[in-house]
Design a protein around this motif. Structure first.
Motif, PDB file in Angstrom:
ATOM      1  N   ALA A 244       0.835  -1.212   0.000  1.00  0.00           N
ATOM      2  CA  ALA A 244       0.000   0.000   0.000  1.00  0.00           C
ATOM      3  C   ALA A 244       0.865   1.256   0.000  1.00  0.00           C
ATOM      4  N   LEU A 245       1.991   1.209   0.728  1.00  0.00           N
ATOM      5  CA  LEU A 245       2.891   2.358   0.782  1.00  0.00           C
ATOM      6  C   LEU A 245       3.524   2.606  -0.591  1.00  0.00           C
ATOM      7  N   ARG A 246       3.970   1.529  -1.252  1.00  0.00           N
ATOM      8  CA  ARG A 246       4.546   1.675  -2.593  1.00  0.00           C
ATOM      9  C   ARG A 246       3.520   2.267  -3.562  1.00  0.00           C
ATOM     10  N   LYS A 247       2.278   1.745  -3.474  1.00  0.00           N
ATOM     11  CA  LYS A 247       1.208   2.227  -4.351  1.00  0.00           C
ATOM     12  C   LYS A 247       0.911   3.707  -4.092  1.00  0.00           C
ATOM     13  N   ALA A 248       0.854   4.091  -2.821  1.00  0.00           N
ATOM     14  CA  ALA A 248       0.564   5.492  -2.474  1.00  0.00           C
ATOM     15  C   ALA A 248       1.657   6.416  -3.002  1.00  0.00           C
ATOM     16  N   LYS A 249       2.907   5.962  -2.923  1.00  0.00           N
ATOM     17  CA  LYS A 249       4.014   6.774  -3.440  1.00  0.00           C
ATOM     18  C   LYS A 249       3.952   6.897  -4.957  1.00  0.00           C
ATOM     19  N   GLU A 250       3.549   5.796  -5.636  1.00  0.00           N
ATOM     20  CA  GLU A 250       3.403   5.842  -7.093  1.00  0.00           C
ATOM     21  C   GLU A 250       2.296   6.806  -7.502  1.00  0.00           C
ATOM     22  N   VAL A 251       1.153   6.723  -6.791  1.00  0.00           N
ATOM     23  CA  VAL A 251       0.030   7.622  -7.080  1.00  0.00           C
ATOM     24  C   VAL A 251       0.444   9.071  -6.855  1.00  0.00           C
ATOM     25  N   GLU A 252       1.179   9.303  -5.766  1.00  0.00           N
ATOM     26  CA  GLU A 252       1.657  10.657  -5.467  1.00  0.00           C
ATOM     27  C   GLU A 252       2.542  11.171  -6.595  1.00  0.00           C
ATOM     28  N   LYS A 253       3.460  10.319  -7.044  1.00  0.00           N
ATOM     29  CA  LYS A 253       4.377  10.723  -8.109  1.00  0.00           C
ATOM     30  C   LYS A 253       3.625  11.015  -9.402  1.00  0.00           C
ATOM     31  N   GLU A 254       2.689  10.104  -9.771  1.00  0.00           N
ATOM     32  CA  GLU A 254       1.917  10.292 -11.003  1.00  0.00           C
ATOM     33  C   GLU A 254       1.060  11.552 -10.931  1.00  0.00           C
ATOM     34  N   SER A 255       0.424  11.784  -9.788  1.00  0.00           N
ATOM     35  CA  SER A 255      -0.438  12.959  -9.619  1.00  0.00           C
ATOM     36  C   SER A 255       0.360  14.249  -9.741  1.00  0.00           C
ATOM     37  N   MET A 256       1.548  14.266  -9.111  1.00  0.00           N
ATOM     38  CA  MET A 256       2.361  15.466  -9.159  1.00  0.00           C
ATOM     39  C   MET A 256       2.889  15.712 -10.573  1.00  0.00           C
ATOM     40  N   GLU A 257       3.274  14.641 -11.286  1.00  0.00           N
ATOM     41  CA  GLU A 257       3.737  14.807 -12.670  1.00  0.00           C
ATOM     42  C   GLU A 257       2.608  15.312 -13.557  1.00  0.00           C
ATOM     43  N   ARG A 258       1.395  14.772 -13.372  1.00  0.00           N
ATOM     44  CA  ARG A 258       0.235  15.206 -14.149  1.00  0.00           C
ATOM     45  C   ARG A 258      -0.092  16.673 -13.869  1.00  0.00           C
TER      46      ARG A 258
END
Length: 529
Positions: A244-258
């Motif tokens: 869940a932590l890895r997924k949350a970090k990925e979502v954070e990264k994708e959201s910030m890039e978007r």
């Protein structure tokens, strides 16, 4: 019946040891009280006996408990009768029989005319031959002192008995007597012990931990099965939370890039449209606030999951947190290390063993040295280590490197800090950060590095000793363990067992813990009589 209700205890410096403890022990229950070193098991027994007072809560019993304590020299200034709390009663009986029939003597005796006979019967049962009630406790061995307090059960005839590590100093014969008592008694029992054979004779296990007292309705093997299930579930929770932590970090990264792409696209449109600077600044500020808000939301979510993961990892058993890297011995398996020819040792004119010893030790063997207390196990070890020469016969020693680990972990220098002790074994010239990584692996975090070794518990010294051996580049060819589990809780026995099972050199062990000997794979015995 015994009970604790909402009990909180704090040390004199006001540090809380445990809080809001609740426990009920019914008549004829046989309860094992277990927990890690420092959890407060002995303190809890002290509260149940009335010797210690809680900060808050209630402790009570429907009759006065009899207490079998751990002993470490605190009774040496007393006679056997004084340690048992019967000195005044015996003195009163003696004076009455001599004609001094006073009210004080009658009150002290309290109609207990059979006190001397019960003392004789109790001492005979617990094999305390030749021990007088007037004898100083300082003259007795550790096992004899334990048996004195165990004999007190038959002397005082209590309904409730509290025992704190009762098998610690007992040899195999003494343990057998203790186990028979545990099996056959109708007393209400609360036992603090790390002796898993003894714990299997008790019908309920109560674990004292961070969450208070958790009750498991069965013996130690049942408890171990339940803990294994709990730990497996905990490991799965840790893995799920890591995912869940890895997924949350990925979502954070994708959201910030978007968001960054949207902001860049918006800025180009504004410049193309030729908007006034003040309007462009307003749009930019709004975009920055929106980005910061989104970043804060994601950071909060990631931080929350990370904190939950940290809590879960702290619940994992200590043995799962550390990596034990024992080297193999450089000697080939089967090399003859020790050959004893007709060996004996004499104190004065008296030989230690009735028959001279003949034996051989080869590389890779796992051998238990067995015998009753006083049978010469330590003397034999000293001869094997070449610290003592036999008075009869001879010992041939090959060239090999050995390490002797006693129950006090004397390899640890109490004057050194934890870091200095680890550095002392740094024969491979590891860098400081590498030493500290290994200390962390053995649960010695930053706050331990400057702590004096003399202030460590038995379990902590054992872990530091294992860490020191793992830091050394050359593994010993032989490890000699002398009652290594005496001062350890169950958790640290598990850590030691795992470490020994990774070691591939020669192992000599003196231990009365039959289960420990089985779990480390002892192959044969040298029995002293």
């Amino acid at each position: 019946m015994l009970f604790l209700q909402g009990v909180t205890y704090a040390h004199p410096n006001r540090d809380v040891l445990f809080s809001d403890i609740n426990l009920t022990v019914n008549r004829q229950d046989k309860i094992a009280l277990i927990g890690n070193n420092g959890a407060g098991k002995s303190t809890l027994l002290g509260i149940l006996t009335g010797r210690l007072k809680p900060v808050s809560g209630i402790a009570g019993a429907d009759s006065k408990p009899y207490f079998v304590p751990q002993h470490f020299g605190q009774y040496n200034a007393l006679t056997v009768a004084e340690a048992l709390g019967i000195h005044d009663k015996l003195l009163a009986l003696k004076e009455i029989l001599e004609g001094y029939l006073t009210d004080i003597n009658l009150e002290l005796l309290d109609d207990d005319w059979g006190i001397e006979e019960r003392c004789q019967e109790a001492f005979a049962y617990w094999e305390l031959r030749g021990i007088a009630l007037t004898q100083p406790m300082s003259e007795l061995s550790g096992g004899q002192k334990t048996k004195v307090f165990l004999a007190g059960i038959m002397i005082h005839e209590p309904d409730i008995v509290l025992l704190d590590e009762p098998s610690n100093h007992l040899d195999a014969s003494g343990r057998a007597l203790l186990y028979d008592y545990i099996r056959s008694t109708s007393n209400t029992l609360v036992v603090v012990s790390h002796d898993r054979t003894l714990l299997n004779l008790l019908n309920t296990v109560c674990e004292l931990g961070k969450r208070g007292v958790t009750v498991y309705g069965g013996n130690y093997d049942f408890y171990a099965e339940q803990k294994a299930i709990e730990n497996e579930a905990l490991s799965l929770d840790v893995k799920a939370k890591e995912k869940a932590l890895r997924k949350a970090k990925e979502v954070e990264k994708e959201s910030m890039e978007r968001q960054q792409k949207l902001d860049a696209r918006g800025k180009k449109k504004q410049e193309k449209a030729g908007l006034p600077t003040i309007v462009q600044n307003a749009f930019r500020n709004n975009a920055e606030r929106s980005t910061a808000r989104m970043k804060g939301i994601h950071a909060e979510k990631v931080g929350g999951i990370a904190q939950e993961l940290s809590h879960l990892r702290n619940e994992l058993p200590a043995v799962d947190k550390m990596k034990l890297d024992f080297d193999n011995s450089a000697l080939h398996k089967g090399k003859i290390l020790i050959t004893a020819h007709r060996v004996n040792f004499a104190y004065g004119d008296q030989s230690l063993w009735q028959e001279n010893l003949d034996f051989q030790i080869t590389s890779g063997e796992r051998i238990a040295i067995k015998g009753t207390n006083g049978s010469g196990k330590t003397t034999l070890i000293r001869m094997i280590l070449d610290d003592l020469q036999p008075t009869t016969g001879a010992i041939e020693r090959a060239d090999f490197k050995s390490i002797y680990i006693d129950q006090d972990y004397s390899l640890i220098d109490n004057a050194l800090t934890v870091y200095e002790q680890a550095q002392k074994f740094n024969s491979g010239a590891l860098q400081e950060h590498d030493i500290k990584i290994r200390l962390n692996r053995f649960l010695f975090t930053r706050e331990y590095w400057d702590k004096r070794c003399g202030n460590l518990s038995g379990g902590e010294k054992m872990r530091l000793m294992l860490c020191s051996l793992a830091i050394a580049t050359q593994a010993p060819d032989m490890i000699i363990l002398d009652e290594p589990t005496n001062n350890l809780d169950i958790q640290n026995i598990g850590i030691l067992t795992a470490a020994i099972n990774e070691y591939r050199g020669t192992l000599l062990v003196v231990s009365h813990d039959a289960r420990f000997l089985r779990e480390i794979g002892v192959e044969r015995e040298v029995v002293l009589g």
